[in-house]
Design a protein around this motif. Structure first.
Motif, PDB file in Angstrom:
ATOM      1  N   LEU A 121      46.893 -36.104   4.317  1.00  0.00           N
ATOM      2  CA  LEU A 121      45.502 -36.546   4.415  1.00  0.00           C
ATOM      3  C   LEU A 121      45.063 -37.274   3.144  1.00  0.00           C
ATOM      4  CD1 LEU A 121      43.872 -33.408   6.090  1.00  0.00           C
ATOM      5  CD2 LEU A 121      44.188 -35.666   7.128  1.00  0.00           C
ATOM      6  N   LEU A 122      45.451 -36.746   1.991  1.00  0.00           N
ATOM      7  CA  LEU A 122      45.073 -37.382   0.731  1.00  0.00           C
ATOM      8  C   LEU A 122      45.708 -38.762   0.593  1.00  0.00           C
ATOM      9  CD1 LEU A 122      45.282 -34.335  -1.710  1.00  0.00           C
ATOM     10  CD2 LEU A 122      43.213 -35.455  -0.849  1.00  0.00           C
ATOM     11  N   ALA A 123      46.895 -38.941   1.177  1.00  0.00           N
ATOM     12  CA  ALA A 123      47.574 -40.236   1.116  1.00  0.00           C
ATOM     13  C   ALA A 123      47.035 -41.219   2.140  1.00  0.00           C
ATOM     14  CB  ALA A 123      49.081 -40.049   1.324  1.00  0.00           C
ATOM     15  N   HIS A 124      46.274 -40.726   3.115  1.00  0.00           N
ATOM     16  CA  HIS A 124      45.744 -41.585   4.188  1.00  0.00           C
ATOM     17  C   HIS A 124      44.223 -41.489   4.256  1.00  0.00           C
ATOM     18  CE1 HIS A 124      49.985 -41.095   5.318  1.00  0.00           C
ATOM     19  NE2 HIS A 124      49.875 -42.234   5.966  1.00  0.00           N
ATOM     20  N   GLY A 125      43.592 -41.714   3.133  1.00  0.00           N
ATOM     21  CA  GLY A 125      42.132 -41.754   3.133  1.00  0.00           C
ATOM     22  C   GLY A 125      41.477 -40.760   2.207  1.00  0.00           C
ATOM     23  N   GLY A 126      42.254 -39.893   1.573  1.00  0.00           N
ATOM     24  CA  GLY A 126      41.670 -38.922   0.658  1.00  0.00           C
ATOM     25  C   GLY A 126      40.867 -37.865   1.388  1.00  0.00           C
ATOM     26  N   LEU A 127      39.912 -37.264   0.688  1.00  0.00           N
ATOM     27  CA  LEU A 127      39.090 -36.204   1.293  1.00  0.00           C
ATOM     28  C   LEU A 127      38.319 -36.704   2.507  1.00  0.00           C
ATOM     29  CD1 LEU A 127      37.608 -34.434  -1.875  1.00  0.00           C
ATOM     30  CD2 LEU A 127      39.446 -33.615  -0.380  1.00  0.00           C
ATOM     31  N   LYS A 128      37.983 -37.998   2.523  1.00  0.00           N
ATOM     32  CA  LYS A 128      37.225 -38.550   3.642  1.00  0.00           C
ATOM     33  C   LYS A 128      38.025 -38.548   4.941  1.00  0.00           C
ATOM     34  CE  LYS A 128      33.695 -39.472   1.050  1.00  0.00           C
ATOM     35  NZ  LYS A 128      32.457 -38.670   1.149  1.00  0.00           N
ATOM     36  N   ALA A 129      39.344 -38.329   4.851  1.00  0.00           N
ATOM     37  CA  ALA A 129      40.183 -38.264   6.060  1.00  0.00           C
ATOM     38  C   ALA A 129      40.185 -36.875   6.674  1.00  0.00           C
ATOM     39  CB  ALA A 129      41.613 -38.685   5.724  1.00  0.00           C
ATOM     40  N   SER A 130      39.499 -35.920   6.051  1.00  0.00           N
ATOM     41  CA  SER A 130      39.533 -34.541   6.538  1.00  0.00           C
ATOM     42  C   SER A 130      39.016 -34.357   7.967  1.00  0.00           C
ATOM     43  CB  SER A 130      38.763 -33.626   5.583  1.00  0.00           C
ATOM     44  OG  SER A 130      37.422 -34.049   5.452  1.00  0.00           O
ATOM     45  N   PRO A 131      38.071 -35.190   8.480  1.00  0.00           N
ATOM     46  CA  PRO A 131      37.670 -35.021   9.887  1.00  0.00           C
ATOM     47  C   PRO A 131      38.813 -35.176  10.891  1.00  0.00           C
ATOM     48  CG  PRO A 131      36.004 -36.280   8.723  1.00  0.00           C
ATOM     49  CD  PRO A 131      37.174 -36.124   7.781  1.00  0.00           C
ATOM     50  N   LEU A 132      39.926 -35.778  10.460  1.00  0.00           N
ATOM     51  CA  LEU A 132      41.078 -35.880  11.357  1.00  0.00           C
ATOM     52  C   LEU A 132      41.587 -34.501  11.776  1.00  0.00           C
ATOM     53  CD1 LEU A 132      43.104 -38.748   9.620  1.00  0.00           C
ATOM     54  CD2 LEU A 132      41.762 -38.897  11.731  1.00  0.00           C
ATOM     55  N   LEU A 133      41.287 -33.480  10.974  1.00  0.00           N
ATOM     56  CA  LEU A 133      41.716 -32.121  11.307  1.00  0.00           C
ATOM     57  C   LEU A 133      41.118 -31.645  12.633  1.00  0.00           C
ATOM     58  CD1 LEU A 133      41.182 -30.513   7.780  1.00  0.00           C
ATOM     59  CD2 LEU A 133      43.391 -30.860   8.893  1.00  0.00           C
ATOM     60  N   VAL A 134      39.946 -32.167  12.969  1.00  0.00           N
ATOM     61  CA  VAL A 134      39.243 -31.695  14.164  1.00  0.00           C
ATOM     62  C   VAL A 134      39.933 -32.166  15.446  1.00  0.00           C
ATOM     63  CG1 VAL A 134      37.022 -31.726  15.396  1.00  0.00           C
ATOM     64  CG2 VAL A 134      37.081 -31.605  12.897  1.00  0.00           C
ATOM     65  N   ILE A 135      40.654 -33.282  15.364  1.00  0.00           N
ATOM     66  CA  ILE A 135      41.263 -33.834  16.589  1.00  0.00           C
ATOM     67  C   ILE A 135      42.309 -32.880  17.179  1.00  0.00           C
ATOM     68  CG2 ILE A 135      42.599 -35.740  17.565  1.00  0.00           C
ATOM     69  CD1 ILE A 135      41.272 -37.567  15.484  1.00  0.00           C
ATOM     70  N   PRO A 136      43.373 -32.499  16.454  1.00  0.00           N
ATOM     71  CA  PRO A 136      44.330 -31.566  17.054  1.00  0.00           C
ATOM     72  C   PRO A 136      43.727 -30.188  17.300  1.00  0.00           C
ATOM     73  CG  PRO A 136      44.837 -31.919  14.736  1.00  0.00           C
ATOM     74  CD  PRO A 136      43.797 -32.916  15.099  1.00  0.00           C
ATOM     75  N   ALA A 137      42.846 -29.740  16.401  1.00  0.00           N
ATOM     76  CA  ALA A 137      42.235 -28.425  16.599  1.00  0.00           C
ATOM     77  C   ALA A 137      41.334 -28.425  17.824  1.00  0.00           C
ATOM     78  CB  ALA A 137      41.427 -28.038  15.353  1.00  0.00           C
ATOM     79  N   GLY A 138      40.606 -29.524  18.043  1.00  0.00           N
ATOM     80  CA  GLY A 138      39.742 -29.615  19.212  1.00  0.00           C
ATOM     81  C   GLY A 138      40.526 -29.627  20.512  1.00  0.00           C
ATOM     82  N   LEU A 139      41.616 -30.387  20.530  1.00  0.00           N
ATOM     83  CA  LEU A 139      42.444 -30.446  21.745  1.00  0.00           C
ATOM     84  C   LEU A 139      43.063 -29.081  22.053  1.00  0.00           C
ATOM     85  CD1 LEU A 139      44.219 -33.887  21.175  1.00  0.00           C
ATOM     86  CD2 LEU A 139      42.410 -33.371  22.832  1.00  0.00           C
ATOM     87  N   LEU A 140      43.570 -28.426  21.009  1.00  0.00           N
ATOM     88  CA  LEU A 140      44.174 -27.110  21.229  1.00  0.00           C
ATOM     89  C   LEU A 140      43.114 -26.087  21.648  1.00  0.00           C
ATOM     90  CD1 LEU A 140      46.640 -25.317  21.200  1.00  0.00           C
ATOM     91  CD2 LEU A 140      46.305 -24.972  18.741  1.00  0.00           C
ATOM     92  N   SER A 141      41.923 -26.183  21.083  1.00  0.00           N
ATOM     93  CA  SER A 141      40.849 -25.262  21.460  1.00  0.00           C
ATOM     94  C   SER A 141      40.471 -25.433  22.928  1.00  0.00           C
ATOM     95  CB  SER A 141      39.620 -25.487  20.573  1.00  0.00           C
ATOM     96  OG  SER A 141      39.912 -25.185  19.234  1.00  0.00           O
ATOM     97  N   LEU A 142      40.443 -26.670  23.397  1.00  0.00           N
ATOM     98  CA  LEU A 142      40.169 -26.917  24.816  1.00  0.00           C
ATOM     99  C   LEU A 142      41.256 -26.297  25.689  1.00  0.00           C
ATOM    100  CD1 LEU A 142      38.917 -30.634  24.798  1.00  0.00           C
ATOM    101  CD2 LEU A 142      37.573 -28.576  25.334  1.00  0.00           C
TER     102      LEU A 142
END
Length: 397
Positions: A152-173
């Motif tokens: 994440l730090l290599a692909h946008g830094g801290l601002k890339a952290s919302p990407l965490l919600v995508i796999p977590a959201g799909l798995l939660s569904l």
């Protein structure tokens, strides 16, 4: 049975996704410190808030889980854990950062007791094996956290952290969609059968179980002290004491953690054959020479020794959870929260003592002193009830 295994694998995957967020914080924290201009004390408070919400509060979620069927905590906990860390990456100030990290910890605390309780009820007579399947996801998630953080730090830094919600959201569904089927699979235990069985136990048996549970909690805390000590002092030894390459130290730590994940799986199977108590005794006995040999080993043998150490130490993860659940048959969620949250989480407290030894006598002496930790744990484990003997007696009846 095949469906139960599928549910176990799904819960383990959710465990991985949830615990990745715990592994992110140690890598993100130095970045938060620089971005928000924090002191070391303020940065330490962020870690403390994460510890309180993810570990100390976890038994409360276990208590709630035992009072009523709360399977919705499984998908909710997985999602909230990622959401908190996603918000932390965009935190505009210190208060928002602490609140976001605390929220992520609440998600971790919510997931573990209910998911562990469900894994317990999905198991057959091989409870340690089933718990190992569930637990290995969390151990892998924690080990992979730094890798995810680096990406994440290599692909946008801290601002890339919302990407965490995508796999977590799909798995939660996916987890949410499986709740009805999961409810039917564990309908019997959730209806209160084990609670009724517990109410019929003699008071002497309850007192004995309570004393054994307290002893088990102390043993798990001791094991967690050792794991936290090795995890933190492997880098200290090679970076600060030997002035070594940080990347080499990182590889050593990765080998230790990944071997621990493998040990989780194998340890559960062995415990189902030997008994949980015997498994814990052997593990702690082996850790004494492993810890003593660590500063005197180099080259490829060091990787072998650390892999053996991680495998041996973490192999007791699932057996300790199963022992606690067996000692609290009417309060499986609470037992899970006490072991996976409070007892394991307090491992960090031991670092204060180890740090004092390192300051006074040096890092090599601190490492050598850690051999006393498994020795103490071994001595205390001797007083645990013999679950292997009890199982043989119940099978004979």
């Amino acid at each position: 049975m095949k469906k139960n295994k599928r549910f176990l694998y799904l819960l383990s995957l959710g465990h991985l996704m949830t615990d990745v967020n715990q592994g992110l914080l140690p890598i993100f924290l130095p970045i938060y410190k620089e971005v928000l201009g924090l002191s070391f004390t303020a940065a330490g408070l962020v870690s403390l808030m994460s510890f309180i919400s993810s570990s100390v509060i976890q038994p409360l979620f276990g208590f709630w889980s035992d009072r009523r069927a709360s399977r919705w905590l499984i998908p909710a906990g997985c999602l909230v854990a990622a959401l908190g860390m996603a918000l932390a990456g965009w935190a505009p100030n210190y208060v928002a950062l602490v609140a976001s990290v605390f929220l992520s910890g609440l998600g971790v605390a919510a997931y573990h007791p209910e998911a562990s309780k469900t894994a317990h009820y999905l198991s057959d007579q091989h409870r340690a094996t089933s718990m190992a399947v569930f637990s290995v996801g969390g151990n892998l998630g924690f080990a992979l956290g730094p890798v995810v953080a680096a990406w994440l730090l290599a692909h946008g830094g801290l601002k890339a952290s919302p990407l965490l919600v995508i796999p977590a959201g799909l798995l939660s569904l996916l987890l949410w969609s499986q709740l009805p089927s999961l409810g039917r699979a564990v309908a019997g235990p959730y209806s209160g059968e084990e609670e009724a069985a517990l109410s019929g136990e003699p008071s002497e048996a309850k007192d004995s179980n309570f004393k054994a549970l307290l002893l088990l909690l102390v043993i798990v805390v001791i094991r967690s002290w050792l794991q936290a000590g090795l995890t933190n002092y492997i880098p200290f030894y090679y970076i600060n004491y030997l002035q070594g390459d940080p990347s080499y130290s990182s590889m050593l730590l990765t080998v230790f953690l990944l071997a621990g994940a493998l040990g989780t799986l194998v340890g559960g199977r062995i415990a189902d054959r030997w008994g949980c108590k015997n498994m814990i005794l052997v593990s702690l006995a082996l850790m004494v020479p492993i810890v003593l040999l660590f500063p005197h080993t180099g080259g490829p043998w060091l990787f072998v020794l650390l892999a053996l150490g991680g495998f041996t130490l973490v192999s007791t993860f699932a057996p300790t959870i199963v022992l606690a659940q067996n000692l609290m048959p009417g309060h499986v969620g609470m037992a899970s929260g006490l072991i996976m949250g409070f007892a394991i989480g307090t491992g960090g407290i031991g670092l204060v003592i180890i740090g004092a030894v390192a300051d006074a006598l040096g890092v090599p002496a601190a490492l050598a002193s850690m051999a006393l930790i498994p020795a103490l744990g071994f001595a205390l484990t001797l007083f645990l009830p013999d679950d292997a003997r009890e199982r043989r007696l119940s099978q004979a009846l």
